[in-house]
Design a protein around this motif. Structure first.
Motif, mmCIF file in Angstrom:
data_model
loop_
_atom_site.group_PDB
_atom_site.id
_atom_site.type_symbol
_atom_site.label_atom_id
_atom_site.label_comp_id
_atom_site.label_asym_id
_atom_site.label_seq_id
_atom_site.Cartn_x
_atom_site.Cartn_y
_atom_site.Cartn_z
ATOM 1 N N SER A 35 0.820 -1.203 0.000
ATOM 2 C CA SER A 35 0.000 0.000 0.000
ATOM 3 C C SER A 35 0.852 1.250 0.000
ATOM 4 N N ASN A 36 0.592 2.152 -0.936
ATOM 5 C CA ASN A 36 1.329 3.411 -0.968
ATOM 6 C C ASN A 36 1.051 4.223 0.278
ATOM 7 N N ALA A 37 -0.215 4.157 0.742
ATOM 8 C CA ALA A 37 -0.565 4.934 1.925
ATOM 9 C C ALA A 37 0.166 4.403 3.148
ATOM 10 N N GLY A 38 0.507 3.088 3.144
ATOM 11 C CA GLY A 38 1.181 2.508 4.286
ATOM 12 C C GLY A 38 2.686 2.746 4.289
ATOM 13 N N GLU A 39 3.216 3.273 3.212
ATOM 14 C CA GLU A 39 4.648 3.544 3.154
ATOM 15 C C GLU A 39 5.004 4.647 4.138
ATOM 16 N N SER A 40 6.104 4.465 4.855
ATOM 17 C CA SER A 40 6.593 5.482 5.783
ATOM 18 C C SER A 40 7.630 6.343 5.077
ATOM 19 N N CYS A 41 7.332 7.626 4.929
ATOM 20 C CA CYS A 41 8.301 8.519 4.279
ATOM 21 C C CYS A 41 9.593 8.566 5.082
ATOM 22 N N ALA A 42 9.477 8.524 6.413
ATOM 23 C CA ALA A 42 10.687 8.560 7.234
ATOM 24 C C ALA A 42 11.567 7.347 6.942
ATOM 25 N N GLY A 43 10.953 6.156 6.848
ATOM 26 C CA GLY A 43 11.724 4.954 6.549
ATOM 27 C C GLY A 43 12.297 4.975 5.148
ATOM 28 N N LEU A 44 11.508 5.404 4.168
ATOM 29 C CA LEU A 44 12.003 5.490 2.797
ATOM 30 C C LEU A 44 13.128 6.515 2.681
ATOM 31 N N ASP A 45 12.981 7.650 3.374
ATOM 32 C CA ASP A 45 14.021 8.681 3.325
ATOM 33 C C ASP A 45 15.322 8.167 3.936
ATOM 34 N N THR A 46 15.212 7.410 5.045
ATOM 35 C CA THR A 46 16.415 6.855 5.667
ATOM 36 C C THR A 46 17.096 5.855 4.742
ATOM 37 N N ALA A 47 16.310 4.984 4.110
ATOM 38 C CA ALA A 47 16.876 4.005 3.176
ATOM 39 C C ALA A 47 17.545 4.710 1.998
ATOM 40 N N LEU A 48 16.896 5.764 1.489
ATOM 41 C CA LEU A 48 17.469 6.512 0.369
ATOM 42 C C LEU A 48 18.783 7.168 0.779
#
Length: 231
Positions: A35-48
């Protein structure tokens, strides 16, 4: 009256059908995590940020495998960016500052035929010299890891992390899921034993929990790693 009752029955069926579809969609989201809505921007930003920092570090301190590692991580970066866009993440994420590894100092050659100052007379034992066969005091330890029952694999590989909030685990493009590996950081002599739970494009990537067990503070890459296959 019958017409009104029929209309009410059809409306109720539509409402129940819509509710069933919504429940099915929710089950798919919970089961797959897509789910796109379930994605955590904080987690994605850290991974990036971690992956961008890894690429920047490889460019600042390249070796024979740097180009392949960069290509692999760029593919990961592209995937993360797609997920960030789908989740509506708008933060400007950049790599952390990296420092090129210092060049090893060149040792000056000793002067030719220069006599040693205050050299002892010929045949006289050197003062405070250790007895024959005795180990030199304060001798530096060698970099070789302690003897183990594992098979050393992927010699020369560096180790970094992938973003996963789970128990210590690893991903690998060299070993199948279920393989047990031990990773030792020679810079601090810390080790972690993990099981491969997912595939990747590297010999071994550690998840957040496993990387914390071997990392040096503030570093996102283990440069001097020993990787052993235990089973």
């Amino acid at each position: 009256m019958d017409r009104q009752r029929g209309t009410t029955g059809r409306a109720r069926k539509l409402i129940l059908g819509g509710a069933a579809v919504a429940l099915l969609a929710g089950a798919l989201v919970a089961g797959t995590g897509l789910s796109n809505a379930g994605e955590s921007c904080a987690g994605l930003d850290t991974a990036l940020r971690n992956n961008l920092t890894f690429i920047a570090d490889q460019r600042a301190n390249p070796d024979a495998l740097a180009e392949a590692r960069i290509a692999n991580r760029q593919a990961v970066v592209d995937l993360i960016q797609q997920r960030r866009a789908a989740a509506g993440c708008t933060a400007n994420v950049v790599a952390d500052p990296v420092t090129p590894a210092p060049a090893e100092p060149t040792r000056a050659a000793p002067a030719e035929s220069a006599p040693a100052e205050d050299a002892p007379a010929e045949g006289a034992p050197a003062e405070d010299a250790p007895a024959a066969g005795a180990p030199a005091e304060d001798a530096p330890a060698e970099d070789a890891p302690a003897a183990s029952d594992g098979e050393v694999v992927c010699k020369g590989s560096t180790v970094t992390l992938f973003n996963e909030d789970a128990a210590p685990a690893a991903s690998s493009g060299t070993f199948p899921v279920g393989t047990t590996l031990r990773v030792t950081n020679l810079d601090n002599n810390r080790s972690t034993t993990v099981r491969v739970t997912s595939p990747s494009g590297s010999c071994v990537l550690l998840n957040n929990a496993a990387f914390e067990q071997v990392r040096e503070p503030g570093k996102f890459l283990v440069r001097r790693a020993v990787i052993e296959r235990l089973s």
